[in-house]
Design an enzyme around this catalytic site. Sequence first.
Site, PDB file in Angstrom:
ATOM      1  N   ASP A  85      -4.412   7.767  10.009  1.00 29.59           N
ATOM      2  CA  ASP A  85      -4.178   6.427  10.552  1.00 29.59           C
ATOM      3  C   ASP A  85      -2.750   6.258  11.079  1.00 29.59           C
ATOM      4  O   ASP A  85      -2.424   5.259  11.714  1.00 29.59           O
ATOM      5  CB  ASP A  85      -4.494   5.342   9.510  1.00 29.59           C
ATOM      6  CG  ASP A  85      -3.580   5.403   8.288  1.00 29.59           C
ATOM      7  OD1 ASP A  85      -2.572   6.144   8.295  1.00 29.59           O
ATOM      8  OD2 ASP A  85      -3.876   4.700   7.300  1.00 29.59           O
ATOM      9  N   SER A 143       0.810  -1.219   0.000  1.00 29.89           N
ATOM     10  CA  SER A 143       0.000   0.000   0.000  1.00 29.89           C
ATOM     11  C   SER A 143       0.844   1.270   0.000  1.00 29.89           C
ATOM     12  O   SER A 143       0.392   2.316  -0.489  1.00 29.89           O
ATOM     13  CB  SER A 143      -0.925   0.015   1.219  1.00 29.89           C
ATOM     14  OG  SER A 143      -0.173  -0.086   2.429  1.00 29.89           O
ATOM     15  N   HIS A 185      -0.043   5.222   6.865  1.00 28.70           N
ATOM     16  CA  HIS A 185       0.196   5.495   5.447  1.00 28.70           C
ATOM     17  C   HIS A 185       0.576   6.955   5.227  1.00 28.70           C
ATOM     18  O   HIS A 185      -0.040   7.852   5.801  1.00 28.70           O
ATOM     19  CB  HIS A 185      -1.044   5.152   4.624  1.00 28.70           C
ATOM     20  CG  HIS A 185      -1.408   3.701   4.689  1.00 28.70           C
ATOM     21  ND1 HIS A 185      -2.342   3.213   5.575  1.00 28.70           N
ATOM     22  CD2 HIS A 185      -0.942   2.644   3.980  1.00 28.70           C
ATOM     23  CE1 HIS A 185      -2.450   1.899   5.400  1.00 28.70           C
ATOM     24  NE2 HIS A 185      -1.615   1.528   4.441  1.00 28.70           N
TER      25      HIS A 185
END
Length: 236
Positions: free
Chosen positions: A208, A57, A211
């Site tokens: 979060d 990701s 990321h």
Amino acid sequence: MTNLHSIFRFQLRIYLFWIPLLALASCGEEISSVNKPVTQKKSTAPESFKILILGDSLTEGYGVMESEAYPLILEKKLNLDSGESSKRNFQVINGGISGATTSGGVSRINWLLQSNPDFLILALGGNDGLRGIPIEKIKENLIKVVVAAQSNNIPVLLAGMKIPPNYGIEYSESFTNLYSQISKEYNIAMIPFLLQGVGGEPSMNLPDRIHPNPKGHEIIAKTVHQYLVKELLTTQ
């Protein structure tokens, strides 16, 4: 009058004599022009140089626009640095998938190699570490990807990762060290830490705190660019 007629006839003969010669000369110029070999200009278009980034990701650009993710930023930086005089036109292939692990990298690498990349950046392992997958298994999978690339004469740049000590200090240290071990064993270049200046920095990450946000991706692109350029110089 007789003299004038004589002069006229004399001039007419000269005129009729030169017409064929002038026509022949004109024709000769056309033939010469037609038969003259045409010199083909060599193409000045730069050669395409493909860089595949196999990642998770972080590479995919989770939570940001495609244009804000570090692979595309890196592509722009490489082409901007090269300028018009470069013999290369860089194309960065984003092979990142959210949640990807090293085992997924092994299953995808042969398919991705069909795009005929000239260079591979291997940026996997973070999700493995967060899941507590055995260190030897992570290392084994990364090596399989490296070997697949090297078997196709594709240079590799390995992106090192670090994880929090959720599974103990010994595990996290072993995880960090496995990247340098692979780098030495397989003689490949390495980025010590892909998230240098980004990991653990709230201002560089999404809410979060895992990321990267657009600013974080800018930093990652600079980090990758710093180590990648050194390796590209050896492949010219």
